[in-house]
Each structure stands twice: as C-alpha cells, then as structure tokens.
Design a protein around this motif. Structure first.
Motif, PDB file in Angstrom:
ATOM      1  N   PRO A  87       6.767  51.921 -72.402  1.00  0.00           N
ATOM      2  CA  PRO A  87       6.452  52.868 -71.347  1.00  0.00           C
ATOM      3  C   PRO A  87       5.821  52.183 -70.127  1.00  0.00           C
ATOM      4  CG  PRO A  87       5.605  53.614 -73.479  1.00  0.00           C
ATOM      5  CD  PRO A  87       6.024  52.203 -73.650  1.00  0.00           C
ATOM      6  N   TRP A  88       6.126  52.745 -68.945  1.00  0.00           N
ATOM      7  CA  TRP A  88       5.538  52.176 -67.733  1.00  0.00           C
ATOM      8  C   TRP A  88       4.110  52.678 -67.511  1.00  0.00           C
ATOM      9  CZ3 TRP A  88       4.341  55.872 -64.103  1.00  0.00           C
ATOM     10  CH2 TRP A  88       5.081  57.070 -64.106  1.00  0.00           C
ATOM     11  N   ALA A  89       3.744  53.735 -68.200  1.00  0.00           N
ATOM     12  CA  ALA A  89       2.361  54.221 -68.169  1.00  0.00           C
ATOM     13  C   ALA A  89       2.137  55.092 -69.395  1.00  0.00           C
ATOM     14  CB  ALA A  89       2.074  55.015 -66.894  1.00  0.00           C
ATOM     15  N   PHE A  90       0.856  55.260 -69.734  1.00  0.00           N
ATOM     16  CA  PHE A  90       0.520  56.143 -70.848  1.00  0.00           C
ATOM     17  C   PHE A  90      -0.853  56.759 -70.591  1.00  0.00           C
ATOM     18  CE2 PHE A  90      -0.953  51.897 -71.958  1.00  0.00           C
ATOM     19  CZ  PHE A  90      -2.229  52.085 -72.446  1.00  0.00           C
ATOM     20  N   ALA A  91      -1.009  57.988 -71.057  1.00  0.00           N
ATOM     21  CA  ALA A  91      -2.276  58.710 -70.955  1.00  0.00           C
ATOM     22  C   ALA A  91      -2.749  59.012 -72.369  1.00  0.00           C
ATOM     23  CB  ALA A  91      -2.099  60.002 -70.158  1.00  0.00           C
ATOM     24  N   PRO A  92      -3.756  58.296 -72.865  1.00  0.00           N
ATOM     25  CA  PRO A  92      -4.218  58.517 -74.241  1.00  0.00           C
ATOM     26  C   PRO A  92      -4.917  59.875 -74.383  1.00  0.00           C
ATOM     27  CG  PRO A  92      -5.055  56.447 -73.309  1.00  0.00           C
ATOM     28  CD  PRO A  92      -4.531  57.257 -72.183  1.00  0.00           C
ATOM     29  N   PRO A  93      -5.133  60.310 -75.615  1.00  0.00           N
ATOM     30  CA  PRO A  93      -5.970  61.491 -75.822  1.00  0.00           C
ATOM     31  C   PRO A  93      -7.369  61.257 -75.250  1.00  0.00           C
ATOM     32  CG  PRO A  93      -4.819  60.888 -77.842  1.00  0.00           C
ATOM     33  CD  PRO A  93      -4.613  59.765 -76.878  1.00  0.00           C
ATOM     34  N   GLY A  96     -12.993  61.904 -77.849  1.00  0.00           N
ATOM     35  CA  GLY A  96     -13.464  63.001 -78.690  1.00  0.00           C
ATOM     36  C   GLY A  96     -12.409  64.007 -79.057  1.00  0.00           C
ATOM     37  N   ALA A  97     -11.235  63.957 -78.417  1.00  0.00           N
ATOM     38  CA  ALA A  97     -10.176  64.918 -78.743  1.00  0.00           C
ATOM     39  C   ALA A  97      -9.531  64.556 -80.072  1.00  0.00           C
ATOM     40  CB  ALA A  97      -9.136  64.939 -77.640  1.00  0.00           C
ATOM     41  N   ARG A  98      -9.210  65.553 -80.841  1.00  0.00           N
ATOM     42  CA  ARG A  98      -8.584  65.329 -82.142  1.00  0.00           C
ATOM     43  C   ARG A  98      -7.259  66.075 -82.202  1.00  0.00           C
ATOM     44  NH1 ARG A  98     -13.022  64.854 -86.935  1.00  0.00           N
ATOM     45  NH2 ARG A  98     -14.569  63.626 -85.790  1.00  0.00           N
ATOM     46  N   GLY A  99      -6.259  65.378 -82.716  1.00  0.00           N
ATOM     47  CA  GLY A  99      -4.949  65.990 -82.870  1.00  0.00           C
ATOM     48  C   GLY A  99      -4.223  66.223 -81.564  1.00  0.00           C
ATOM     49  N   VAL A 100      -4.654  65.549 -80.500  1.00  0.00           N
ATOM     50  CA  VAL A 100      -4.023  65.714 -79.185  1.00  0.00           C
ATOM     51  C   VAL A 100      -3.037  64.572 -78.986  1.00  0.00           C
ATOM     52  CG1 VAL A 100      -4.412  65.782 -76.701  1.00  0.00           C
ATOM     53  CG2 VAL A 100      -6.040  66.872 -78.254  1.00  0.00           C
ATOM     54  N   PRO A 101      -1.774  64.857 -78.726  1.00  0.00           N
ATOM     55  CA  PRO A 101      -0.807  63.765 -78.549  1.00  0.00           C
ATOM     56  C   PRO A 101      -1.044  63.022 -77.228  1.00  0.00           C
ATOM     57  CG  PRO A 101       0.290  65.863 -79.019  1.00  0.00           C
ATOM     58  CD  PRO A 101      -1.131  66.173 -78.682  1.00  0.00           C
ATOM     59  N   PRO A 102      -0.723  61.743 -77.185  1.00  0.00           N
ATOM     60  CA  PRO A 102      -0.739  61.020 -75.914  1.00  0.00           C
ATOM     61  C   PRO A 102       0.461  61.426 -75.066  1.00  0.00           C
ATOM     62  CG  PRO A 102       0.128  59.610 -77.617  1.00  0.00           C
ATOM     63  CD  PRO A 102      -0.293  60.889 -78.304  1.00  0.00           C
ATOM     64  N   ILE A 103       0.413  61.062 -73.795  1.00  0.00           N
ATOM     65  CA  ILE A 103       1.567  61.229 -72.911  1.00  0.00           C
ATOM     66  C   ILE A 103       2.124  59.836 -72.639  1.00  0.00           C
ATOM     67  CG2 ILE A 103       2.419  62.093 -70.709  1.00  0.00           C
ATOM     68  CD1 ILE A 103      -0.091  63.877 -70.558  1.00  0.00           C
ATOM     69  N   LEU A 104       3.389  59.629 -72.977  1.00  0.00           N
ATOM     70  CA  LEU A 104       4.040  58.343 -72.765  1.00  0.00           C
ATOM     71  C   LEU A 104       5.094  58.502 -71.671  1.00  0.00           C
ATOM     72  CD1 LEU A 104       4.537  57.216 -76.484  1.00  0.00           C
ATOM     73  CD2 LEU A 104       2.699  56.576 -74.913  1.00  0.00           C
ATOM     74  N   PHE A 105       4.903  57.782 -70.578  1.00  0.00           N
ATOM     75  CA  PHE A 105       5.852  57.808 -69.464  1.00  0.00           C
ATOM     76  C   PHE A 105       6.847  56.663 -69.674  1.00  0.00           C
ATOM     77  CE2 PHE A 105       1.964  59.734 -67.878  1.00  0.00           C
ATOM     78  CZ  PHE A 105       2.424  60.860 -67.208  1.00  0.00           C
ATOM     79  N   ARG A 106       7.947  56.983 -70.308  1.00  0.00           N
ATOM     80  CA  ARG A 106       8.966  55.972 -70.582  1.00  0.00           C
ATOM     81  C   ARG A 106       9.972  55.914 -69.435  1.00  0.00           C
ATOM     82  NH1 ARG A 106       8.432  54.036 -75.645  1.00  0.00           N
ATOM     83  NH2 ARG A 106       7.361  55.337 -77.196  1.00  0.00           N
ATOM     84  N   VAL A 107      10.719  54.831 -69.368  1.00  0.00           N
ATOM     85  CA  VAL A 107      11.770  54.729 -68.356  1.00  0.00           C
ATOM     86  C   VAL A 107      12.791  55.848 -68.568  1.00  0.00           C
ATOM     87  CG1 VAL A 107      13.584  53.263 -67.404  1.00  0.00           C
ATOM     88  CG2 VAL A 107      11.437  52.237 -68.185  1.00  0.00           C
ATOM     89  N   ASP A 108      13.124  56.119 -69.801  1.00  0.00           N
ATOM     90  CA  ASP A 108      14.054  57.192 -70.116  1.00  0.00           C
ATOM     91  C   ASP A 108      13.404  58.540 -69.810  1.00  0.00           C
ATOM     92  OD1 ASP A 108      15.053  59.250 -72.435  1.00  0.00           O
ATOM     93  OD2 ASP A 108      16.667  57.949 -71.713  1.00  0.00           O
ATOM     94  N   ALA A 111      13.055  61.003 -72.798  1.00  0.00           N
ATOM     95  CA  ALA A 111      11.968  60.660 -73.714  1.00  0.00           C
ATOM     96  C   ALA A 111      10.616  61.012 -73.106  1.00  0.00           C
ATOM     97  CB  ALA A 111      12.030  59.173 -74.056  1.00  0.00           C
ATOM     98  N   THR A 112      10.473  60.820 -71.802  1.00  0.00           N
ATOM     99  CA  THR A 112       9.215  61.182 -71.128  1.00  0.00           C
ATOM    100  C   THR A 112       8.993  62.684 -71.199  1.00  0.00           C
ATOM    101  OG1 THR A 112       9.405  59.292 -69.625  1.00  0.00           O
ATOM    102  CG2 THR A 112       7.959  61.103 -68.945  1.00  0.00           C
ATOM    103  N   CYS A 113      10.019  63.438 -70.925  1.00  0.00           N
ATOM    104  CA  CYS A 113       9.881  64.900 -70.965  1.00  0.00           C
ATOM    105  C   CYS A 113       9.578  65.399 -72.373  1.00  0.00           C
ATOM    106  CB  CYS A 113      11.144  65.557 -70.409  1.00  0.00           C
ATOM    107  SG  CYS A 113      11.352  65.319 -68.628  1.00  0.00           S
ATOM    108  N   GLU A 114      10.144  64.744 -73.386  1.00  0.00           N
ATOM    109  CA  GLU A 114       9.817  65.110 -74.760  1.00  0.00           C
ATOM    110  C   GLU A 114       8.345  64.854 -75.053  1.00  0.00           C
ATOM    111  OE1 GLU A 114      12.466  62.905 -77.228  1.00  0.00           O
ATOM    112  OE2 GLU A 114      14.267  63.931 -76.478  1.00  0.00           O
ATOM    113  N   SER A 115       7.814  63.739 -74.565  1.00  0.00           N
ATOM    114  CA  SER A 115       6.397  63.436 -74.762  1.00  0.00           C
ATOM    115  C   SER A 115       5.521  64.454 -74.045  1.00  0.00           C
ATOM    116  CB  SER A 115       6.096  62.018 -74.265  1.00  0.00           C
ATOM    117  OG  SER A 115       4.728  61.718 -74.394  1.00  0.00           O
ATOM    118  N   ILE A 116       5.896  64.796 -72.819  1.00  0.00           N
ATOM    119  CA  ILE A 116       5.122  65.787 -72.063  1.00  0.00           C
ATOM    120  C   ILE A 116       5.183  67.148 -72.755  1.00  0.00           C
ATOM    121  CG2 ILE A 116       5.031  67.068 -69.879  1.00  0.00           C
ATOM    122  CD1 ILE A 116       5.942  64.483 -68.491  1.00  0.00           C
TER     123      ILE A 116
END
Length: 552
Positions: A87-93, A96-108, A111-116
C-alpha cells in the motif's frame, strides 16, 4: 575572456542535478559546485549508524516518476531502481481502539475501496471511488502544469482539459462558464471542504487530510484541495522507494553526469555571482571561474545572497526577501534503528512500505498546527511513520529495521526563548511516545536514534527556517506567485543567463525534478541564442562594477 564553462550549477540538490544532467546530455560543459561534502541536499542517504542506510531528508518519492524525468534521463541504466510502495499509505486503528480494521490505500482501487468499506462503511467506499474518478484528471493536469515555468498560457493549457465535460444547456457560453467556475471552485476550496463534501467517516477524512498536509499548509486553508486530490494519482503510480535509500536518485544522477563529462566539486561553496562580459563570474571557496550561464539550485534566499555579494541592487533584493514567506517551520524527524518493525494492529510488516498516517481526527492536526503558530512545540505531535526495510533489506543490518518518524509543525523559533539543542531529546521523546501509542512496543525496539530538529534541518541541509519546502506552499505562494511574482518565471530581472531551480520555485517542494528540467531548457535556449553578450542586456543598474571588482 572565453568562458570556462557553459554552465555553472550552484548546489547539488536533486533539481540542480536534474538540470545539470539535461545540459550535460546536450553536450554542454557543466560543473556542479556544492558546499556540503555529501551531495544531494535533502535527497541523500548516509550510514548514520553502523550498517544502517539513513535518509537525511526525503524518503518516499511521490512525484518524480510522474514527470518522465527518470525515464528520459535513463537513470535505471545508471543504477537507479524503484520499488513500488504498495500500500502507498495506511491508517492504523487509533490508540486504544479494539476490533477496528485499518485502512489500506493500495494501488489497486478496488482493493482500497474494499478496505474502506470494512473500516468506514459502503457509502464512504463508493465516495472514495467517485473522489478518485473526479480528481485523477485534475491531478494529471497538475503534473502537466509542473512541467514548465508557470506562465498564464502554460497553466491554461495544462488545466483546461481538467474542467470536465461541457453539460447540455441553453448556451455554450453559459455551459463553459459553469465548467470553468466548477473547476476553479474545485481547486480553490480547502482540503477540509473537499473531504467534507465526499466522506462521512472522520478517520478517513483525517487520514487523507494528513496526506495532504505533507505539503505544509493545514487543510483548512484555501487552495489546499489539490493537495488532498493528488492522492488519486497514487492509484496510477504509487510513491517509489529507491533501493539503497533516497540518495540512490542522487547517485544515479551523479553517475549520469560523470558519463556525460560533467564535473562535481563537493566542499566548494559558491560565495558570489556577478555578470561578466561573456557570461558570469562564479566565485567559490576554491577560486573564480567563468561560465556562460548559471543554474542556481540553492534556496532562493541563498541565491539572493550570492547575487548581493556580486553587486546586485541591494534594495531590490531586500524587497524580495521581505516578501518571500519561509514560514515558521515545518517539522522535525526521528531516524531510528530498531530490532523489530512497528507493530501496528492489523497491519503486516509487508504492508508498511508506504506512509503511515497516524491521525484519527482532524482536531488532532488542528491542535498540533495551532501550537506551532503559537511558537510552541506540539503537546501531542502529529506523526507520519515510514519503514522501508522489509521492502528493501539493504538499508538495515540483518534482523534490524530502519524507521523514520516525521513529525510535522514544529516551530523554528520558540516563543518561550528555548533553544532546540536544549529540548531536542524531550521533544523526540514526545514524538516517539505518540508513535508508540499507535504501534505498542516501538519505543522498546529502538537501538539507535538520530534527531533532526528544525535548526538542524537548516544547518545540515540548508533548509532555511527548517522548512523542507523552502518557501510556504500556501495558495498565495504557488504557481505564478512562487517565490514572488517577479521571480516565478525562474529568472531574476536584470540577470540574463541565470535560471533558478529548486523547491523555492514552481512547483515547490517534494522530490520532483521539474524545476531543474525547466531551468535547463531556459539555459539551453540562452546558449543557443548567443555565446556572447547574454549577460549584458538588462544588467545595467542592478550590477554596478561587480565583474571588475570580483575579477581583482
């Protein structure tokens, strides 16, 4: 007297080296003069700790692969290899957040929209797809605009295709007006307004705001929407990581220059620039040389100092200096050697090749910038994490890792009278603590640490005021106004045969190279026009007896 060089290049930043490479490729005699013993300026890499290849300035190259320069100069033949940050960027949880998925900004994009969608919901995923569709042609227009000095005609040709399709209506004139007004609004609005228009989830808005803020201004300022919109281009070609470190770009340019017969003199600062009957007198610590043209790739304020030392009109220089907005500082950097990769929840080490956007809400960013504007180190720094050693193991010893923490909006001058050398350790601890909150255990993994405070960025890399962009990147300091309207064409009035390059000039900071290429084109035009008399026309009144004085 016959010039010794076709072009003398002041500074060895990547823009200066790009310009030098184009001129040398054209068969011109070129010498680069650099005050530092390490070439490349902010695009350089050194062995800071045993076995660790540590960048001194930039790390991820977001723009230069979009300019065509790397391919045009065939830098892969001279040792440069880029790896995609994906990924060209990522936003971690958030901490203190639990069970929150990260956001992965992939070139595809899919795949990015699926992560969002997983992290923020289906509506924001669809909105992100629409955002990329809307802003990709605009981002491409920006890159076209970056390709030449910012004249009104060039900017018009660059941005006109990005106005969008003319809608059906009652009047062609009215429809054209609607599209031009719409385009103008898109580019002139704030980044925050753009984000509020498209997205609901604050985590997503904060991540993209933090990406846009890497240019320097807060996303609440007018004209910052394009800094967010530039993210769309990352789905075409992501940031590139040069194998061996950021300085591999500089190394390839130097190898190319050597192959074309150009010279590079390190540890040789230029101290004055003055016109000569056949071009320019370039005074250095090692003596004076004559050059038909000069490419000044140093900070614009440093270049003005050189012209002043050569006899240029002091009143004009003083007026420009007062108008050039360096700003209050941009940031500080921690260069870390660690025995483990940062452990961001839900993000594998292999997915940390891009920009770690450690901001959960825009209020955090606003408070950080507010502290800087008040002249205070931020109580809670805003941090960008970069760790490329899984992507490129050559930059760290086996089993070790190379981590950079970029903390933006630290003031150069401290309102309470403190000195950066006295508080560097304390503020570095704050930066590390903030990153540790996002990646628990990071602090315990640190084996080596190098701190670059704003004053050290100035003294080490020539980044006046600690601003890595040289000059503020606010709307009124861009395009036709960078660094001032009189200098925006990469020329100094009354100084023919001189061209300006570097982050001080259009299109601004970042690893781009476009201003160096533009400067080379200007000087090639000068050299083709005439080998004599270039420096005579228009010089009267701004340089008084300078050549004779410096020749003595």
């Amino acid at each position: 007297m016959t010039a010794e060089l076709d072009c003398a290049v002041v500074g060895s930043g990547h823009n200066a080296l790009v310009g030098a490479a184009y001129l040398a490729r054209a068969g011109r005699s070129v010498t680069v003069f650099e005050r530092d013993t390490v070439p490349g300026g902010a695009v350089s890499t050194v062995e800071r700790f045993p076995g660790f290849r540590i960048d001194r300035g930039s790390s991820a190259h977001l723009m230069i692969r979009h300019t065509g320069i790397v391919d045009d100069l065939e830098l892969s033949r001279y040792g440069l290899t880029y790896l995609d940050c994906d990924p060209w960027a990522f936003a971690p949880p958030p901490p203190g957040a639990r069970g929150v998925p990260p956001i992965l900004f992939r070139v595809d994009l899919d795949a990015t929209c699926e992560s969002i969608a997983r992290a923020c919901g289906a509506r924001d995923a669809a909105a992100y797809r629409r955002f990329v569709g809307d802003w990709l042609p605009r981002a491409r227009a920006m890159m076209t605009a970056f390709g030449a000095p910012p004249s009104p005609s060039h900017l018009g040709r660059a941005f006109w295709p990005a106005r969008g399709r003319v809608p059906n209506g009652h009047s062609i004139r009215a429809n054209l007006s609607r599209t031009v007004v719409g385009m103008s609004h898109a580019f002139l609005q704030s980044g925050d307004s753009l984000l509020d228009e498209y997205f609901d989830d604050e985590r997503l808005r904060a991540a993209l705001a933090w990406f846009g803020s890497q240019s320097g201004p807060a996303m609440s300022e007018p004209g910052t929407a394009p800094m967010v919109g530039f993210a769309a281009l990352m789905h075409v070609r992501p940031p590139g990581r040069a194998i061996g470190g950021s300085g591999a770009l500089t190394a390839a340019l130097l190898t190319r220059l050597a192959a074309d017969g150009a010279g590079v003199r390190l540890g040789t600062p230029v101290t004055a620039l003055a016109p000569d009957g056949a071009g320019w007198l370039v005074t250095t610590a090692g003596g004076t040389v004559r050059a038909r043209t000069v490419l000044a790739g140093s900070h614009i304020l440093a270049t003005l100092d050189l012209l002043a030392a050569g006899g240029y009109d002091a009143t004009r220089i003083a007026a420009w200096r007062r108008r050039i907005e360096v700003g209050r500082g941009v940031g500080m950097v921690l260069r870390l050697g660690t025995d483990a990769m940062p452990a961001f929840p839900g993000i594998a080490a292999a997915d940390q090749a891009g920009l770690g956007l450690l901001a959960a809400d825009r209020a955090h960013l606003a408070r950080t910038r507010g502290d800087m504007l008040a002249g205070l180190p931020p109580t809670r720094p805003a941090v960008l994490s970069m760790a490329f050693s899984t992507l490129d193991p050559s930059i760290a010893p086996p089993g070790a890792h190379n981590v950079t923490l970029w903390a933006q909006w630290h003031p150069y001058r401290l309102a309470d009278g403190s000195r950066w050398p006295d508080i560097a350790g304390r503020e570095a601890d704050r930066v590390l603590a903030e990153a540790d909150a996002w990646a628990p255990g990071l602090s315990a993994s640190v084996t080596h640490r190098y701190i670059q405070t704003p004053d050290l960025l100035e003294s080490e890399l020539g980044l006046i005021g600690g601003n890595v962009m040289h000059v503020e990147m606010a709307l009124h300091d861009m395009l036709l106004f960078r660094p001032t309207p009189e200098l925006a064409a990469q020329r100094v009035p009354g100084a023919p045969g001189l061209a300006l390059a570097g982050a001080s000039m259009h299109p601004g900071g970042g690893v781009n190279g476009a201003s160096g290429r533009s400067a080379a084109r200007l000087l090639e035009h000068d050299l083709r026009r005439s080998g004599r008399g270039i420096a005579r026309r228009g010089a009267r009144g701004v340089f008084a007896g300078a050549a004779a004085r410096l020749a003595r």
